[in-house]
Design an enzyme around this catalytic site. Structure first.
Site, PDB file in Angstrom:
ATOM      1  N   ASN A 105     -13.165   2.356 -12.448  1.00 36.84           N
ATOM      2  CA  ASN A 105     -11.916   2.464 -13.200  1.00 36.84           C
ATOM      3  C   ASN A 105     -11.356   3.882 -13.094  1.00 36.84           C
ATOM      4  OD1 ASN A 105     -10.606   3.201 -16.052  1.00 36.84           O
ATOM      5  ND2 ASN A 105     -10.327   1.014 -15.708  1.00 36.84           N
TER       6      ASN A 105
ATOM      7  N   GLU B  97      -6.082   2.315  -0.424  1.00 33.45           N
ATOM      8  CA  GLU B  97      -5.438   1.247  -1.175  1.00 33.45           C
ATOM      9  C   GLU B  97      -4.120   0.860  -0.510  1.00 33.45           C
ATOM     10  OE1 GLU B  97      -5.167  -1.353  -2.709  1.00 33.45           O
ATOM     11  OE2 GLU B  97      -5.629  -0.867  -4.804  1.00 33.45           O
TER      12      GLU B  97
ATOM     13  N   GLU C 111      -8.103   6.859 -13.823  1.00 32.30           N
ATOM     14  CA  GLU C 111      -7.229   7.262 -14.925  1.00 32.30           C
ATOM     15  C   GLU C 111      -5.966   6.408 -14.966  1.00 32.30           C
ATOM     16  OE1 GLU C 111      -7.571   9.125 -17.456  1.00 32.30           O
ATOM     17  OE2 GLU C 111      -9.496  10.045 -16.990  1.00 32.30           O
TER      18      GLU C 111
ATOM     19  N   ARG D 126       3.222  -7.889  -6.404  1.00 34.98           N
ATOM     20  CA  ARG D 126       1.826  -7.526  -6.635  1.00 34.98           C
ATOM     21  C   ARG D 126       0.854  -8.356  -5.808  1.00 34.98           C
ATOM     22  NH1 ARG D 126      -1.995  -8.956 -10.914  1.00 34.98           N
ATOM     23  NH2 ARG D 126      -3.568  -7.300 -11.040  1.00 34.98           N
TER      24      ARG D 126
ATOM     25  N   HIS E  28     -13.757   1.038  -6.075  1.00 37.23           N
ATOM     26  CA  HIS E  28     -13.929   2.245  -6.887  1.00 37.23           C
ATOM     27  C   HIS E  28     -13.963   1.900  -8.375  1.00 37.23           C
ATOM     28  CE1 HIS E  28      -9.783   2.297  -8.391  1.00 37.23           C
ATOM     29  NE2 HIS E  28      -9.402   1.961  -7.169  1.00 37.23           N
TER      30      HIS E  28
END
Length: 249
Positions: free
Chosen positions: A14, A90, A16, A117, A12
């Protein structure tokens, strides 16, 4: 075996929260203005390359759906069939969802930050159901029950994504369709790991940029016949470097 199967992967544009450098995961945020432009450019790249998607697979998250819509509109393919699945969502970032990445890095240090991460099998702490960023009451996941994640590592994403790849996406590829998968950084990393046979350790170094189509040519066993290629290599390199630098002020 013939390279008869075309697979296009598109992260996707960028969002917000990408713009604000926040951990997003399953929180449903929209594209930023930059992300809309990236998505439209992705569609233009598809049209210019002659790649014509026959079917779209995407997640249940707005940023991926928006990206697909803008890209397909730019490619004049907005009418093709669409299949949406939570299995392409995600990675769920657990209790990190909604946190500033730079502040999290400063608070916990680089080793713990990177472990959460980018490690293959270490998930962040789970997200409480009463958190404002919880999906426990989200109607789009009402049928998941105990399968609704509260946190995930990449290993978990692979475990829930691969059955969908094998049962749905490969069926379309077998039928000779050019498949577009518009999803997320980690769900696409999971798929790339599977396709390219990347090790559990080396996958930590793979960064997928926003909004640049990545094209695979697959044989009849769905193995790449040549390395996958971005339709805009320069933009992909810049975008991947930006992803790698996340967490920095």
């Amino acid at each position: 075996m013939s390279a008869s199967h075309a697979l296009i992967l598109l992260r996707h544009g960028n969002s917000e929260w990408n713009r604000q450098n926040l951990f997003t995961g399953w929180v449903d945020v929209r594209l930023s203005e930059q992300g809309v432009a990236e998505a439209k450019r992705a569609g233009e790249l598809l049209a210019e390359s002659g790649l014509v998607p026959d079917i779209l697979y995407t997640s249940l998250l707005t940023r991926a759906i928006q990206t697909a819509n803008h890209a397909l509109d730019a490619a004049d393919r907005l009418w093709i069939p669409v299949v949406r699945s939570w299995r392409l969502n995600e990675r769920h970032y657990g209790a990190l969802q909604g946190l500033d990445k730079a502040e999290t890095l400063e608070k916990y240090g680089p080793e713990q930050f990177q472990l959460w991460r980018r490690s293959f099998d270490v998930p962040p702490p789970p997200l409480a159901d009463d958190s404002e960023w919880s999906q426990a009451d989200d109607p789009r996941y009402a049928d998941l029950g105990a399968d609704l994640p509260r946190t995930e590592c990449l290993k978990d994403v692979i475990a829930r994504m691969l059955p969908f790849w094998e049962s749905d996406i490969t069926t379309s590829l077998s039928a000779g369709k050019t498949v577009l998968v518009t999803a997320h950084g980690n769900s696409l990393r999971a798929l790339v790991k599977h396709l390219d046979g990347i090790s559990d350790d080396d996958i930590a170094e793979l960064n997928i940029p926003t909004g640049v189509p990545l094209v695979y040519k697959l044989d009849d066993s769905f193995k790449p016949v040549e390395p996958a290629a971005y339709l805009d290599p320069e933009a992909a390199a810049v975008g991947a470097a930006a992803v790698a630098a996340q967490g920095k002020k």
